[in-house]
Scaffold this active site. Structure first.
Site, PDB file in Angstrom:
ATOM      1  N   ASN A   9      33.300  54.410  54.389  1.00 61.22           N
ATOM      2  CA  ASN A   9      33.470  55.300  55.519  1.00 61.22           C
ATOM      3  C   ASN A   9      34.802  55.193  56.006  1.00 61.22           C
ATOM      4  O   ASN A   9      35.449  54.401  56.374  1.00 61.22           O
ATOM      5  CB  ASN A   9      32.450  54.624  56.781  1.00 61.22           C
ATOM      6  CG  ASN A   9      32.526  55.175  58.055  1.00 61.22           C
ATOM      7  OD1 ASN A   9      33.118  56.243  58.323  1.00 61.22           O
ATOM      8  ND2 ASN A   9      32.038  54.340  58.938  1.00 61.22           N
ATOM      9  N   LYS A  11      36.007  56.748  58.486  1.00 59.28           N
ATOM     10  CA  LYS A  11      35.913  57.063  60.072  1.00 59.28           C
ATOM     11  C   LYS A  11      36.961  58.157  60.361  1.00 59.28           C
ATOM     12  O   LYS A  11      37.031  59.061  59.659  1.00 59.28           O
ATOM     13  CB  LYS A  11      36.324  55.691  60.677  1.00 59.28           C
ATOM     14  CG  LYS A  11      35.567  54.670  60.169  1.00 59.28           C
ATOM     15  CD  LYS A  11      35.796  53.334  61.167  1.00 59.28           C
ATOM     16  CE  LYS A  11      34.904  52.235  60.365  1.00 59.28           C
ATOM     17  NZ  LYS A  11      34.588  51.238  61.492  1.00 59.28           N
ATOM     18  N   HIS A  95      25.729  55.414  62.980  1.00 57.06           N
ATOM     19  CA  HIS A  95      26.611  54.375  62.846  1.00 57.06           C
ATOM     20  C   HIS A  95      26.819  53.484  64.244  1.00 57.06           C
ATOM     21  O   HIS A  95      26.953  54.610  65.137  1.00 57.06           O
ATOM     22  CB  HIS A  95      28.156  54.925  62.245  1.00 57.06           C
ATOM     23  CG  HIS A  95      29.093  54.051  62.107  1.00 57.06           C
ATOM     24  ND1 HIS A  95      29.970  53.157  62.885  1.00 57.06           N
ATOM     25  CD2 HIS A  95      29.525  53.344  60.831  1.00 57.06           C
ATOM     26  CE1 HIS A  95      30.702  52.401  62.403  1.00 57.06           C
ATOM     27  NE2 HIS A  95      30.399  52.578  61.112  1.00 57.06           N
ATOM     28  N   GLU A  97      29.492  53.119  65.831  1.00 60.22           N
ATOM     29  CA  GLU A  97      30.484  53.731  66.822  1.00 60.22           C
ATOM     30  C   GLU A  97      29.502  54.678  67.421  1.00 60.22           C
ATOM     31  O   GLU A  97      30.164  55.393  68.625  1.00 60.22           O
ATOM     32  CB  GLU A  97      31.539  53.952  66.039  1.00 60.22           C
ATOM     33  CG  GLU A  97      32.504  52.640  65.460  1.00 60.22           C
ATOM     34  CD  GLU A  97      33.153  52.868  64.418  1.00 60.22           C
ATOM     35  OE1 GLU A  97      33.331  53.707  63.703  1.00 60.22           O
ATOM     36  OE2 GLU A  97      33.578  51.614  63.821  1.00 60.22           O
ATOM     37  N   GLU A 167      24.707  46.589  59.715  1.00 63.11           N
ATOM     38  CA  GLU A 167      25.859  46.410  59.992  1.00 63.11           C
ATOM     39  C   GLU A 167      25.979  45.700  61.334  1.00 63.11           C
ATOM     40  O   GLU A 167      26.164  46.345  62.566  1.00 63.11           O
ATOM     41  CB  GLU A 167      26.691  47.737  60.482  1.00 63.11           C
ATOM     42  CG  GLU A 167      26.723  48.555  59.002  1.00 63.11           C
ATOM     43  CD  GLU A 167      27.995  49.639  58.831  1.00 63.11           C
ATOM     44  OE1 GLU A 167      28.759  49.080  57.872  1.00 63.11           O
ATOM     45  OE2 GLU A 167      28.214  50.224  59.845  1.00 63.11           O
ATOM     46  N   GLY A 173      35.089  45.822  61.621  1.00 62.71           N
ATOM     47  CA  GLY A 173      36.418  46.221  61.908  1.00 62.71           C
ATOM     48  C   GLY A 173      37.087  44.835  62.791  1.00 62.71           C
ATOM     49  O   GLY A 173      38.053  45.032  63.294  1.00 62.71           O
ATOM     50  N   SER A 212      33.348  44.163  57.832  1.00 62.99           N
ATOM     51  CA  SER A 212      34.570  43.552  57.581  1.00 62.99           C
ATOM     52  C   SER A 212      34.165  42.913  55.862  1.00 62.99           C
ATOM     53  O   SER A 212      34.764  41.942  55.593  1.00 62.99           O
ATOM     54  CB  SER A 212      34.786  42.318  58.247  1.00 62.99           C
ATOM     55  OG  SER A 212      35.039  42.866  59.631  1.00 62.99           O
TER      56      SER A 212
HETATM   57  C1  PEP Z   1      32.163  50.523  58.953  1.00 64.03           C
HETATM   58  O1  PEP Z   1      32.851  51.329  59.378  1.00 64.03           O
HETATM   59  O2  PEP Z   1      30.989  50.822  58.717  1.00 64.03           O
HETATM   60  C2  PEP Z   1      32.531  49.158  58.763  1.00 64.03           C
HETATM   61  C3  PEP Z   1      31.868  48.276  58.160  1.00 64.03           C
HETATM   62  O3  PEP Z   1      33.830  48.889  58.975  1.00 64.03           O
HETATM   63  P1  PEP Z   1      34.824  47.640  58.452  1.00 64.03           P
HETATM   64  O4  PEP Z   1      34.336  47.370  57.184  1.00 64.03           O
HETATM   65  O5  PEP Z   1      36.216  47.902  58.714  1.00 64.03           O
HETATM   66  O6  PEP Z   1      34.204  46.458  59.288  1.00 64.03           O
END
Ligand code: PEP
Length: 253
Positions: A9, A11, A95, A97, A167, A173, A212
């Site tokens: 992803n 973003k 997601h 976000e 997630e 992040g 992460s």
């Molecule tokens: C994501 O954006 O779905 C995500 C898991 O980000 P990160 O790997 O940076 O934590």
């Protein structure tokens, strides 16, 4: 054995030039990883260019969101049919976000999921609890509510052609990763929620972990029984790191 998936992803990141280099580097390392599904999810405007670059390879194209509506007066939205038209096979919906910053409720997410599924694309449904929710012991209730909204809207059948990504919001992040045991506990619960409706669909469902994930922690996460790959944010912008994660999913490291 379920085929593992690694989805990147991107973003709100990238440029034509940066994407070309990133994709070229990923393609260079991904060619021999045929037993793992690799999906790149760039911002909407870059989908055609990335799609062209990966054409003929074993890497697939995904989008980061899709409208619940098919067409009409919905300024700024992009429909699932348009995403199919430019070569997407997968679409991320819900997601954290989108949920936290752009008002995507469980019902809106269910509408997006339905639109993606109806176009024959594979929804990657994101679910996950906040830190506050985890600390108050309601993680499983949150997961049940988020999945329940989709099951109420479309029933269990579409899950046979879908992917779920767990997630935990506190891990996205932040550099904080759920331990393999924490993630496994939720993944196993996700599978049991689906199994209560249809055991066969549950057994085949790919459940990804996101939050992460890095080259250094991917293998231990993917070793868990119900973790079928990863949804990768930050590390998806670094080809070497992303490929290390893909190799871990393929069992090649
Ligand atoms: C994501 O954006 O779905 C995500 C898991 O980000 P990160 O790997 O940076 O934590």
């Amino acid at each position: 054995m379920r085929t593992r998936i690694v989805a990147g992803n991107w973003k709100l990141n990238g440029s034509r030039l940066a994407n070309q280099r990133l994709v070229a580097d990923i393609l260079g390392g991904a060619a021999d990883l045929s037993d793992t599904e690799i999906i790149l999810c760039p911002p909407f405007v870059y989908l055609p260019a990335v799609g062209e670059q990966i054409s003929g390879s074993n890497v697939q194209l995904g989008a980061q969101n899709a409208a619940a509506q098919a067409s009409g007066a919905f300024t700024g939205e992009v429909s699932a049919a348009m995403l199919r038209d430019v070569g997407c096979s997968h679409v991320i919906v819900g997601h954290s976000e989108r949920r936290a910053l752009f008002g995507d409720t469980d019902e809106i997410v269910a509408g997006r999921f339905r639109a993606v599924h109806e176009q024959g694309l594979t929804p990657i449904l994101c679910i996950g609890e906040s830190l506050e929710e985890r600390e108050s012991g309601v993680t499983m209730t949150v997961i049940e509510r988020q999945i329940g909204a989709v099951l109420d809207a479309v029933g269990v059948e579409p899950l046979a052609a879908s992917v779920i990504a767990y997630e935990p919001v506190w891990a996205i992040g932040t550099g904080l990763t759920a331990t393999p045991e924490q993630a496994q506990e939720v993944h196993s619960h996700v599978r049991s929620i689906i199994a209560a409706r249809d055991a066969k669909i549950a057994a085949g469902l790919r459940i990804l972990y996101g939050g992460s994930v890095k080259g250094a922690n991917a293998a231990e996460l993917f070793a868990m029984a119900d973790i079928d790959g990863g949804l990768i944010g930050g590390a998806a912008l670094d080809a070497a790191e992303f490929l290390t994660i893909c190799r871990a999913a393929a069992g090649n490291n």
